[in-house]
Design a protein around this motif. Sequence first.
Motif, PDB file in Angstrom:
ATOM      1  N   LYS A  59       0.827  -1.207   0.000  1.00 35.87           N
ATOM      2  CA  LYS A  59       0.000   0.000   0.000  1.00 35.87           C
ATOM      3  C   LYS A  59       0.865   1.262   0.000  1.00 35.87           C
ATOM      4  O   LYS A  59       0.434   2.326  -0.431  1.00 35.87           O
ATOM      5  CB  LYS A  59      -0.901  -0.013   1.228  1.00 35.87           C
ATOM      6  N   ARG A  60       2.094   1.126   0.449  1.00 29.20           N
ATOM      7  CA  ARG A  60       2.994   2.274   0.535  1.00 29.20           C
ATOM      8  C   ARG A  60       3.231   2.917  -0.834  1.00 29.20           C
ATOM      9  O   ARG A  60       3.290   4.130  -0.955  1.00 29.20           O
ATOM     10  CB  ARG A  60       4.310   1.806   1.134  1.00 29.20           C
ATOM     11  N   PHE A  61       3.399   2.090  -1.866  1.00 28.67           N
ATOM     12  CA  PHE A  61       3.700   2.624  -3.191  1.00 28.67           C
ATOM     13  C   PHE A  61       2.449   2.853  -4.031  1.00 28.67           C
ATOM     14  O   PHE A  61       2.432   3.730  -4.884  1.00 28.67           O
ATOM     15  CB  PHE A  61       4.648   1.683  -3.934  1.00 28.67           C
ATOM     16  N   LEU A  62       1.419   2.052  -3.809  1.00 32.34           N
ATOM     17  CA  LEU A  62       0.168   2.202  -4.554  1.00 32.34           C
ATOM     18  C   LEU A  62      -0.983   2.208  -3.544  1.00 32.34           C
ATOM     19  O   LEU A  62      -1.527   1.163  -3.198  1.00 32.34           O
ATOM     20  CB  LEU A  62       0.001   1.046  -5.551  1.00 32.34           C
ATOM     21  N   PRO A  63      -1.365   3.376  -3.064  1.00 32.87           N
ATOM     22  CA  PRO A  63      -2.350   3.444  -1.991  1.00 32.87           C
ATOM     23  C   PRO A  63      -3.757   2.991  -2.388  1.00 32.87           C
ATOM     24  O   PRO A  63      -4.517   2.550  -1.539  1.00 32.87           O
ATOM     25  CB  PRO A  63      -2.358   4.906  -1.571  1.00 32.87           C
ATOM     26  N   ARG A  64      -4.108   3.076  -3.665  1.00 38.32           N
ATOM     27  CA  ARG A  64      -5.459   2.690  -4.077  1.00 38.32           C
ATOM     28  C   ARG A  64      -5.510   1.199  -4.412  1.00 38.32           C
ATOM     29  O   ARG A  64      -4.685   0.679  -5.156  1.00 38.32           O
ATOM     30  CB  ARG A  64      -5.915   3.510  -5.273  1.00 38.32           C
ATOM     31  N   ALA A  65      -6.514   0.523  -3.891  1.00 34.83           N
ATOM     32  CA  ALA A  65      -6.657  -0.924  -4.095  1.00 34.83           C
ATOM     33  C   ALA A  65      -6.800  -1.266  -5.577  1.00 34.83           C
ATOM     34  O   ALA A  65      -6.296  -2.299  -6.032  1.00 34.83           O
ATOM     35  CB  ALA A  65      -7.863  -1.449  -3.321  1.00 34.83           C
ATOM     36  N   VAL A  66      -7.458  -0.412  -6.327  1.00 34.98           N
ATOM     37  CA  VAL A  66      -7.630  -0.654  -7.760  1.00 34.98           C
ATOM     38  C   VAL A  66      -6.269  -0.740  -8.450  1.00 34.98           C
ATOM     39  O   VAL A  66      -6.027  -1.620  -9.277  1.00 34.98           O
ATOM     40  CB  VAL A  66      -8.481   0.475  -8.389  1.00 34.98           C
ATOM     41  N   ASP A  67      -5.368   0.151  -8.084  1.00 33.32           N
ATOM     42  CA  ASP A  67      -4.034   0.156  -8.686  1.00 33.32           C
ATOM     43  C   ASP A  67      -3.221  -1.059  -8.250  1.00 33.32           C
ATOM     44  O   ASP A  67      -2.490  -1.646  -9.049  1.00 33.32           O
ATOM     45  CB  ASP A  67      -3.294   1.437  -8.315  1.00 33.32           C
ATOM     46  N   ARG A  68      -3.342  -1.455  -6.984  1.00 33.86           N
ATOM     47  CA  ARG A  68      -2.626  -2.645  -6.508  1.00 33.86           C
ATOM     48  C   ARG A  68      -3.120  -3.895  -7.215  1.00 33.86           C
ATOM     49  O   ARG A  68      -2.327  -4.731  -7.646  1.00 33.86           O
ATOM     50  CB  ARG A  68      -2.790  -2.803  -4.991  1.00 33.86           C
ATOM     51  N   ASN A  69      -4.432  -4.017  -7.376  1.00 39.44           N
ATOM     52  CA  ASN A  69      -4.998  -5.186  -8.058  1.00 39.44           C
ATOM     53  C   ASN A  69      -4.574  -5.218  -9.524  1.00 39.44           C
ATOM     54  O   ASN A  69      -4.244  -6.277 -10.055  1.00 39.44           O
ATOM     55  CB  ASN A  69      -6.522  -5.189  -7.951  1.00 39.44           C
TER      56      ASN A  69
END
Length: 88
Positions: A59-69
């Motif tokens: 989450k540190r680098f990509l705070p939005r779940a959509v972007d992480r997924n």
Amino acid sequence: MSEAPRATFRKAERLCSRTVIKDLLATGRAVNEAPFRLIGKVMTLESPVPAQIAFAVPKRFLPRAVDRNRTRRRMREASRVLLPLLGV
């Protein structure tokens, strides 16, 4: 007419065991290039696949779940396509 095997990210290719992941994190060799961190270790597998992979996106680098997924999905696709070409 025989069909080519489906190029999917099968269950046997996923690194799921908590004990194996802990061992990998403790004794594996790492390469860091933010936001990616690659940790690897040569070990014997009970499954017939030559390699197992696990993906984690912090989450540190990509705070939005959509972007992480989306990032995880793209990493799975890249490994699915490239590993057979590399002979792994």
